[in-house]
Design an enzyme around this catalytic site. Sequence first.
Site, mmCIF file in Angstrom:
data_model
loop_
_atom_site.group_PDB
_atom_site.id
_atom_site.type_symbol
_atom_site.label_atom_id
_atom_site.label_comp_id
_atom_site.label_asym_id
_atom_site.label_seq_id
_atom_site.Cartn_x
_atom_site.Cartn_y
_atom_site.Cartn_z
ATOM 1 N N GLU A 127 0.840 -1.199 0.000
ATOM 2 C CA GLU A 127 0.000 0.000 0.000
ATOM 3 C C GLU A 127 0.876 1.251 0.000
ATOM 4 O OE1 GLU A 127 -2.457 0.309 3.475
ATOM 5 O OE2 GLU A 127 -3.104 2.347 3.015
ATOM 6 N N ASP B 254 -1.600 -1.084 5.660
ATOM 7 C CA ASP B 254 -1.573 -0.543 7.015
ATOM 8 C C ASP B 254 -2.675 -1.138 7.875
ATOM 9 O OD1 ASP B 254 0.546 1.042 6.380
ATOM 10 O OD2 ASP B 254 -0.691 2.774 5.816
ATOM 11 N N ASP C 267 -5.009 0.123 9.433
ATOM 12 C CA ASP C 267 -6.062 1.108 9.687
ATOM 13 C C ASP C 267 -7.219 0.880 8.705
ATOM 14 O OD1 ASP C 267 -5.132 1.974 7.269
ATOM 15 O OD2 ASP C 267 -4.180 3.792 8.028
ATOM 16 N N ASP D 183 -8.179 2.449 5.980
ATOM 17 C CA ASP D 183 -7.817 2.436 4.564
ATOM 18 C C ASP D 183 -7.166 1.120 4.176
ATOM 19 O OD1 ASP D 183 -8.810 4.792 3.772
ATOM 20 O OD2 ASP D 183 -6.903 5.899 3.766
#
Length: 657
Positions: free
Chosen positions: A441, A514, A516, A518
């Site tokens: 990412e 990640d 998180d 996203d």
Amino acid sequence: MAEKKTYEAKDITVLEGLDAVRLRPGMYIGTTGPKGLHHLVWEILDNSIDEAANGFCSRIIITLNSDGSITVEDNGRGIPVDIHPVLKVSAVEVVYTQLHAGGKFNNENYAYSGGLHGVGASVVNALSRWLKVEVNRDGKKYVQEFESKEVKPGKIAGGVPKAPLAAVGKSLATGTKVTFLPDDRIFETIEFDYATINKHIKEQAFLNKGLEICLIDQRDASKEAIVKSYKYDGGIKDFVKYLNESKNKLYDEPIYFSGASNGIKVEVAMCHTDEYVDNIFSYVNNINTSEGGTHEVGFKSAITKVFNDLARKNGNLKEKDANLLGDDFREGLSAIISIKMKNVQFEGQTKAKLGNPEARPAVEAVTINELSNFFAGRGTSKILDSIITKAMGAARVREAGRKAKEIARQTNSLENTSTLVGKLASCSGKNYANNELFIVEGNSAGGSAKQARDRHFQAVLPLRGKPLNVEKKRLEQVLQNEEFRTLITALGAGIGEKFNIDNLKYHKVIILADADQDGAHIRAILLTFFYRYMRELITEGHVYMGMPPLYKLRKKDMTEYVYSDAEIDEAISRFGSNYKLSRYKGLGEMNPEELWTTTLDPKERTIVQVSIEDAAEAEKMITTLMGDNIEARKQYISENADFNKVDKAMSLLKKSK
Ligand code: 0RA
């Protein structure tokens, strides 16, 4: 006293059976990881579901207790308590101590139970610290307890009765209640996962029409218990409605039919949507066959035949027209196929594929018969029209796509790999079985990964922002997206129908995103893509999730990386005082050295293999989150989002300052 002696003597033969289970748990429950742990629950639950399937039980309650144990309670007839003529102990004791005795007693009514689960309640007893069974029947309440304890140094006897079954009082109710604590000397973890159990019981409630299954989580004594209850009077018809909740349906009420052929019971619910992929789930004896198998093959060939025949009869297909393909009729189809049969044989990588050849003609016969009946006399019903119109649209696109591809092949644009794989940093090694592809990412993390990797066998493909969401896209559109074209070309095994795992250039495909929101989104999009267009990549075990650390703990020359919120408290307590804690907000914050040691280095890193269930869950999440149904979306988020994570990290950061 003398009586007590003989009781113990006889125990010994019983124990030898259960010892075998403790010696080789894998042979009975597959693994001693989380999957095997939950297998224990499915096993006990299956017995209650069997009682419901026979019409004697209407409700099952599962409770997660604060001491870590779990209770499964039903309102069935109660396990029989009479004394076994040969073994001279109660039927209850036989069920929990005799391997393969199960709760089934060779009863004809139970002929369909078994399969992957079906190893018997005694296996659960053998692998538990303790197990308690309470039976209400014949106006009385009976109790028996078992335990696994060290009988001499280094030797644990599994599932030993503490005493024979005893009547302890009166009861007007009937039913069976089993409570057990999995043995932490056997399992890697004994913590039950709420989401896993919740998903399983919801699925079982769909598959067992009218049966109420409740889940109570009262593990956290400081909070109010979480209570869930599922009961579907529409059975698998409701299952299809649930799958299609956030999709546009071609007709409102799912088509439902059931029947039997050659002793195999078949039940199907199906409904088309305006989507472009199919969503078919199949079950044998209530066990999910995520890899498909003979029953699915029978269903698919039957609907192709029935709909082609009807299209011809209605004049949609003229004499000169070729038949439509199965793919055309399955475009946008959501379906549940549930069959019940004896002597089930499971095959495939994860033993989730039905192998019995006799299932194919049975499902085929029932489907052809019942589906033709369903449409008979309705002439050109609206439902049939919408299905045929949709399939003919699919066929047109298929034909246009074929022509376009032919042209593309001639102009050599799709095949010209050198221009497509510009962003890919490939590896030098040509030993594909060794090679790994990291999908990373973000460009900055991608840059670090390119520097950090071992270029002999590790390739890196950075993704610029979020990849195209493949939801509501036809394959043709997906193929126009540069990011996916690069990925498809890099993997080298084609896509969709043409996917050929033998040509795969990377044995491990590792998603690095990640920790998180996203990142979760990107993971879900990629998994949905693999699930829809390269399913074998997942079922053959090539897809992994990388696990970058969440925290770095430092003190003088000590450095430790922590990968989960669950481990951080323990790590901090080891460091004592004056430590420095930092939290990684994303992969991009790591320098190449850190990235190598924590995430890329095969000797140090943790990667998690993606299962077909993970991918199916991701696909469900994507359709719900991206779909038009706002209620479904809200419910999904409230059921599945883990908001605690961020809170926990914030409070720790404050502490460390
Ligand atoms: C065999 C016979 C009978 C009940 C059961 C099995 C039974 C087993 C389990 C396991 C969990 N819950 C259960 N409920 C029932 C009853 C036979 C009779 O009453 O005639």
